[in-house]
Design a protein around this motif. Sequence first.
Motif, short mmCIF file in Angstrom:
data_model
loop_
_atom_site.label_atom_id
_atom_site.label_comp_id
_atom_site.label_asym_id
_atom_site.label_seq_id
_atom_site.Cartn_x
_atom_site.Cartn_y
_atom_site.Cartn_z
N ILE A 240 0.87 -1.31 -0.12
CA ILE A 240 0.00 -0.09 -0.05
C ILE A 240 1.10 1.32 -0.11
O ILE A 240 2.03 1.33 0.71
N SER A 241 0.69 2.30 -0.80
CA SER A 241 1.31 3.51 -0.90
C SER A 241 1.40 4.20 0.55
O SER A 241 0.34 4.13 1.29
N LEU A 242 2.21 5.05 0.91
CA LEU A 242 2.04 5.76 2.29
C LEU A 242 0.99 6.65 2.26
O LEU A 242 0.35 6.86 3.08
N ALA A 243 0.59 7.25 0.89
CA ALA A 243 -0.77 8.33 0.88
C ALA A 243 -1.82 7.49 1.37
O ALA A 243 -2.68 7.85 2.06
N ASN A 244 -1.84 6.23 0.78
CA ASN A 244 -3.35 5.44 1.17
C ASN A 244 -3.07 5.04 2.51
O ASN A 244 -4.17 4.82 3.09
N LEU A 245 -1.98 4.45 2.84
CA LEU A 245 -1.74 4.15 4.33
C LEU A 245 -2.35 5.12 5.33
O LEU A 245 -2.95 5.10 6.34
N ILE A 246 -2.05 6.54 5.04
CA ILE A 246 -2.40 7.75 5.97
C ILE A 246 -4.21 7.83 5.91
O ILE A 246 -4.56 7.92 6.71
N ARG A 247 -4.51 7.46 4.76
CA ARG A 247 -6.04 7.37 4.71
C ARG A 247 -6.57 6.40 5.31
O ARG A 247 -7.62 6.63 6.14
N VAL A 248 -5.77 5.17 5.40
CA VAL A 248 -6.44 3.95 6.25
C VAL A 248 -6.63 4.50 7.78
O VAL A 248 -7.32 4.36 8.53
N ILE A 249 -5.24 5.02 8.19
CA ILE A 249 -5.31 5.44 9.38
C ILE A 249 -6.21 6.58 10.04
O ILE A 249 -6.64 6.48 11.17
#
Length: 322
Positions: free
Chosen positions: A249-258
């Motif tokens: 998962i990209s860092l940008a998407n990880l931040i969205r999930v968090i």
Amino acid sequence: MTILLTGGAGFIGSNLAKQLLEEGHQVICLDNLDSYYAPDIKWKNVQQTLSIPAYHFHQGDIRDSDLVDTLFQTYAFDAVIHLAARAGVRPSVQDPALYYDVNVNGTLTLLQAMQRFGVTKMVFASSSSVYGDSPQVPFTETDSADRPLSPYAASKRAAELLCHTFHNLYSFDIFCLRFFTVYGPLQRPEMAISQFTESILNGQAINVFGDGSTARDYTYVDDIVSGIIQSLKNLKGYEVLNIGGADPISLANLIRVIEQAVGQTALINRLPMQPGDVQQTYADIRKATQLIDYHPSVRVEDGIQRFVDWFRSRQDADLVMK
Ligand SMILES: NC(=O)c1ccc[n+]([C@@H]2O[C@H](COP(=O)([O-])OP(=O)(O)OC[C@H]3O[C@@H](n4cnc5c(N)ncnc54)[C@H](O)[C@@H]3O)[C@@H](O)[C@H]2O)c1
């Protein structure tokens, strides 16, 4: 089995210790509670299992050969699970000698003690960082892994090679498990998911290195624990195995999930990429599936929700203590 678990007070080690004890093993933990992050956190981890009779904790250094010998004299180990290490890519750039000493000489000290005392089985915690910036994804165990980008990655690759040498010389059975970024309850506080969760919860900005396109193959700690235990059950010969989530998962998407799991939006402080960091990691897990029946089962959305729930409950408990 009677198992020497090095680094058992840490994040992965204390999750693993609980599961090994549940499965009826005797766990002898050797950990020096080093100051890479607060030793108090590690001591709390140890206290979760300290009252269990099959668990023994020894505070000490894997590089202390006299202490290691005493442990091998005291207990009849069936196997060693070697997790103790100086972890972390970025800090290794500042202190390569320390990383080399703990991760390479420390591993050598253990291998030599095994040889002296006739213990022939080891599961070793290696890292996906050994692949460096390999352009070919997913990473497979047959990739050369001879272009590490950080002292940490080089130290893990060197330790893998030492494990192979002891397999060759003394017929040790050793599996080197290349873990792909691990997360979950008890995660090291300096790791990104932990830092992001804490800052978002507290309304503080998070430091994001690069443009958010870097990707990581995050692996939930329960899947790592099952990969280690499955390796222990199937230990034969020398093998290198990827233990990852196989779903980057990209860092940008990880931040969205968090953000979704926390229920708040992140404030972002964008910074340049850090030296030693790789662009992406992605595990090909076919070998582990075939050899040890490894099947990661926790998707990142679920794992992050579980992590955030755990993080909140720990924060609440800390508040009650104060
Ligand atoms: N967490 C991850 O994402 C990840 C990824 C790849 C590989 N790994 C590897 O998995 C292992 C466990 O990682 P973790 O995330 O639980 O880290 P951690 O720092 O929480 O655990 C490592 C433990 O080793 C202990 N230790 C350090 N130096 C020691 C020494 N000289 N003697 C005895 N004990 C010592 C520390 O006190 C700590 O408790 C490490 O080998 C790490 O390199 C972790």
